[in-house]
Motif scaffolding. Structure first.
Motif, PDB file in Angstrom:
ATOM      1  N   SER A   1       0.847  -1.207   0.000  1.00 55.59           N
ATOM      2  CA  SER A   1       0.000   0.000   0.000  1.00 55.59           C
ATOM      3  C   SER A   1       0.870   1.240   0.000  1.00 55.59           C
ATOM      4  O   SER A   1       2.072   1.159   0.228  1.00 55.59           O
ATOM      5  CB  SER A   1      -0.859   0.036   1.280  1.00 55.59           C
ATOM      6  N   SER A   2       0.238   2.371  -0.188  1.00 52.97           N
ATOM      7  CA  SER A   2       0.949   3.634   0.023  1.00 52.97           C
ATOM      8  C   SER A   2       0.886   3.960   1.522  1.00 52.97           C
ATOM      9  O   SER A   2       0.303   3.198   2.314  1.00 52.97           O
ATOM     10  CB  SER A   2       0.335   4.751  -0.822  1.00 52.97           C
ATOM     11  N   GLY A   3       1.428   5.105   1.910  1.00 55.10           N
ATOM     12  CA  GLY A   3       1.434   5.484   3.320  1.00 55.10           C
ATOM     13  C   GLY A   3       0.028   5.665   3.881  1.00 55.10           C
ATOM     14  O   GLY A   3      -0.217   5.386   5.056  1.00 55.10           O
ATOM     15  N   THR A   4      -0.884   6.118   3.053  1.00 61.47           N
ATOM     16  CA  THR A   4      -2.260   6.351   3.503  1.00 61.47           C
ATOM     17  C   THR A   4      -2.881   5.060   4.050  1.00 61.47           C
ATOM     18  O   THR A   4      -3.608   5.071   5.038  1.00 61.47           O
ATOM     19  CB  THR A   4      -3.093   6.926   2.332  1.00 61.47           C
ATOM     20  N   GLY A   5      -2.570   3.951   3.410  1.00 60.52           N
ATOM     21  CA  GLY A   5      -3.056   2.655   3.889  1.00 60.52           C
ATOM     22  C   GLY A   5      -2.512   2.352   5.281  1.00 60.52           C
ATOM     23  O   GLY A   5      -3.234   1.868   6.158  1.00 60.52           O
TER      24      GLY A   5
ATOM     25  N   GLU B   1       6.500  16.831   9.105  1.00 59.67           N
ATOM     26  CA  GLU B   1       5.447  17.320   8.187  1.00 59.67           C
ATOM     27  C   GLU B   1       6.091  17.602   6.831  1.00 59.67           C
ATOM     28  O   GLU B   1       6.797  18.594   6.664  1.00 59.67           O
ATOM     29  CB  GLU B   1       4.799  18.585   8.739  1.00 59.67           C
ATOM     30  N   THR B   2       5.805  16.729   5.874  1.00 61.83           N
ATOM     31  CA  THR B   2       6.414  16.864   4.554  1.00 61.83           C
ATOM     32  C   THR B   2       5.939  18.132   3.845  1.00 61.83           C
ATOM     33  O   THR B   2       6.603  18.638   2.943  1.00 61.83           O
ATOM     34  CB  THR B   2       6.054  15.626   3.702  1.00 61.83           C
ATOM     35  N   SER B   3       4.781  18.644   4.263  1.00 64.05           N
ATOM     36  CA  SER B   3       4.248  19.836   3.599  1.00 64.05           C
ATOM     37  C   SER B   3       4.906  21.121   4.097  1.00 64.05           C
ATOM     38  O   SER B   3       4.787  22.164   3.446  1.00 64.05           O
ATOM     39  CB  SER B   3       2.735  19.926   3.825  1.00 64.05           C
TER      40      SER B   3
ATOM     41  N   VAL C   1       2.426   7.663  15.652  1.00 68.96           N
ATOM     42  CA  VAL C   1       3.289   8.637  14.982  1.00 68.96           C
ATOM     43  C   VAL C   1       3.496   8.284  13.509  1.00 68.96           C
ATOM     44  O   VAL C   1       3.858   7.146  13.174  1.00 68.96           O
ATOM     45  CB  VAL C   1       4.658   8.730  15.704  1.00 68.96           C
ATOM     46  N   ASP C   2       3.260   9.267  12.668  1.00 65.67           N
ATOM     47  CA  ASP C   2       3.518   9.142  11.227  1.00 65.67           C
ATOM     48  C   ASP C   2       4.988   9.503  10.986  1.00 65.67           C
ATOM     49  O   ASP C   2       5.403  10.635  11.246  1.00 65.67           O
ATOM     50  CB  ASP C   2       2.572  10.125  10.509  1.00 65.67           C
ATOM     51  N   THR C   3       5.767   8.506  10.515  1.00 69.95           N
ATOM     52  CA  THR C   3       7.186   8.785  10.213  1.00 69.95           C
ATOM     53  C   THR C   3       7.437   8.650   8.709  1.00 69.95           C
ATOM     54  O   THR C   3       8.528   8.293   8.279  1.00 69.95           O
ATOM     55  CB  THR C   3       8.131   7.811  10.951  1.00 69.95           C
TER      56      THR C   3
HETATM   57  C1  LIG Z   1       3.937  12.863   6.301  1.00 73.93           C
HETATM   58  C2  LIG Z   1       3.112  12.125   5.300  1.00 73.93           C
HETATM   59  N1  LIG Z   1       2.078  11.387   5.744  1.00 73.93           N
HETATM   60  C3  LIG Z   1       1.301  10.706   4.901  1.00 73.93           C
HETATM   61  C4  LIG Z   1       1.511  10.724   3.539  1.00 73.93           C
HETATM   62  C5  LIG Z   1       0.614   9.952   2.644  1.00 73.93           C
HETATM   63  O1  LIG Z   1       1.330   8.900   2.070  1.00 73.93           O
HETATM   64  P1  LIG Z   1       0.957   8.316   0.641  1.00 73.93           P
HETATM   65  O2  LIG Z   1       0.893   9.466  -0.304  1.00 73.93           O
HETATM   66  O3  LIG Z   1       2.099   7.352   0.353  1.00 73.93           O
HETATM   67  O4  LIG Z   1      -0.328   7.607   0.772  1.00 73.93           O
HETATM   68  C6  LIG Z   1       2.570  11.476   3.032  1.00 73.93           C
HETATM   69  C7  LIG Z   1       2.851  11.539   1.598  1.00 73.93           C
HETATM   70  O5  LIG Z   1       3.742  12.209   1.125  1.00 73.93           O
HETATM   71  C8  LIG Z   1       3.392  12.185   3.938  1.00 73.93           C
HETATM   72  O6  LIG Z   1       4.416  12.926   3.497  1.00 73.93           O
END
Ligand SMILES: Cc1ncc(COP(=O)(O)O)c(C=O)c1O
Length: 364
Positions: free
Chosen positions: A39-43, A119-121, A146-148
């Motif tokens: 999955s992607s990170g969202t999963g 925070e990637t944003s 925690v989201d890493t």
């Molecule tokens: C900090 C962070 N959380 C969650 C996500 C979501 O991950 P994905 O886009 O792989 O589903 C991202 C994606 O860039 C992210 O940077």
């Protein structure tokens, strides 16, 4: 990853699974359980929630940026009751606020505290360790999740030492792979919580995953070729040494920040101790559009800078400096930006590249 896909029910595959699940523990710095989803990170976000929580459960989250907001939106859609502490997208989670919110929660209704580490944003790294201490001071039993996603394998992170209950990761950032692997590191406390959690789940259910993983298999088709890639990326990280990887990211990030400051531009992150070592978000001077600059740099130099997400659209650009990245790649990146700033007539001071390479030469 271009090798033929092997039978994911055969002995060779079982060996690969065991190796990877074991080695990933060193990346999360845990002796607990790790699971890998195709999955992607969202999963992996969704997995953390549906395995530990029940409909209507209260959770505490912080508006640190675009991804924290998306995770909040997901929690709301899943039927959780989210206390979302507002933020200006320029700072990380305030440990004092964590403590205050938990002390206020006399009946201990809050079931989980959820933090995006990096925070990637925005290029802001929250102090998870400090948040953990704040939870301890409040004496509150909530889970810590925690989201890493953009810090794992790039910025110091310690699942066990910081007593995190679920850590969320994925393949396409510090693990240097294409997208397609979602990761959860799970504490015993979170496993215990999963026994009584009632949010509906099937694909994300930890139980069949953990049971099948014991013999080296998956309850459904895994991303076999990405797992080959993971074996390689883990061996690259171990070859360099994880602490050296963190130090390299710090060095490259510091050089980037010096370049930005020399240009006279503003770093979005307001607190130096929260500067991200994976990426730097840069504010454009008033009246100048970041996406215009990005467009020029992409067209002229074939270099794609990160865009501003959500309410930061047009206001910032993001310089990624994580993963398989070195001094010369950074120098090229900064040269592209400095030339782009000239070409797009953005007011700035020259010399950022020189400042960065001076710093890098002095810190080898
Ligand atoms: C900090 C962070 N959380 C969650 C996500 C979501 O991950 P994905 O886009 O792989 O589903 C991202 C994606 O860039 C992210 O940077």
């Amino acid at each position: 990853m271009a090798e033929p896909t092997i039978d994911h029910r055969g002995p060779e595959f079982a060996k690969l699974t065991h190796e990877l699940l074991n080695d990933l523990k060193q990346i999360f710095k845990t002796s607990g359980t790790v699971v890998i989803y195709p999955s992607s990170g969202t999963g992996a976000w969704e997995a953390s929630l549906v395995n530990t929580l029940s409909p209507g459960d209260k959770v505490l989250m912080f508006e640190t940026g675009y991804f924290a907001t998306l995770w909040r939106n997901m929690a709301v859609k899943l039927g959780l009751d989210v206390d979302f502490v507002p933020g200006d997208w320029r700072q990380g989670v305030d440990p004092a606020m964590v403590e205050e919110k938990l002390i206020e929660d006399k009946k201990q209704n809050i079931k989980a505290v959820m933090i995006v580490h990096n925070e990637t944003s925005t290029g802001v790294t929250s102090r998870v360790n400090e948040a953990r201490k704040a939870m301890d001071r409040a004496g509150h039993p909530a889970l810590l999740m925690v989201d890493t996603i953009s810090s794992l394998g790039s910025i110091n992170y310690r699942h066990d030492e910081w007593r995190v209950d679920v850590t969320i990761g994925c393949s396409q950032k510090g693990l240097m792979l294409p997208p397609g692997l979602g990761l959860n590191a799970i504490s015993d406390k979170a496993l215990k919580a999963s026994k009584s959690a009632r949010l509906p789940k099937s694909y994300w259910d930890w139980e069949p995953m953990i049971n099948d993983n014991k013999s080296g298999f998956f309850p459904y088709t895994p991303s076999t070729n990405l797992l080959y890639g993971l074996r390689e990326s883990l061996s690259m990280l171990f070859g360099e040494g994880l602490e050296n990887v963190f130090a390299r990211h710090l060095r490259l990030a510091e050089a980037t920040r010096r370049a930005v400051k020399t240009w006279g531009l503003e770093i979005l992150c307001m607190t130096p101790e929260e500067y991200s070592n994976s990426l730097t978000a840069v504010l454009m001077p008033n009246g100048y559009n970041a996406d215009k600059l990005r467009e020029i740099i992409l067209k002229k130099f074939n270099m794609s800078l990160g865009t501003g997400l959500g309410k930061l659209k047009g206001k910032i650009f993001r310089i990624g400096h994580l993963g398989d990245f070195n001094e010369l790649m950074l120098a090229g990146t900064l040269c592209g930006i400095e030339m782009g700033l000239v070409l797009s007539n953005v007011p700035f001071s020259k010399g950022g590249v020189t400042e960065a390479i001076d710093y890098l030469s002095a810190h080898q």
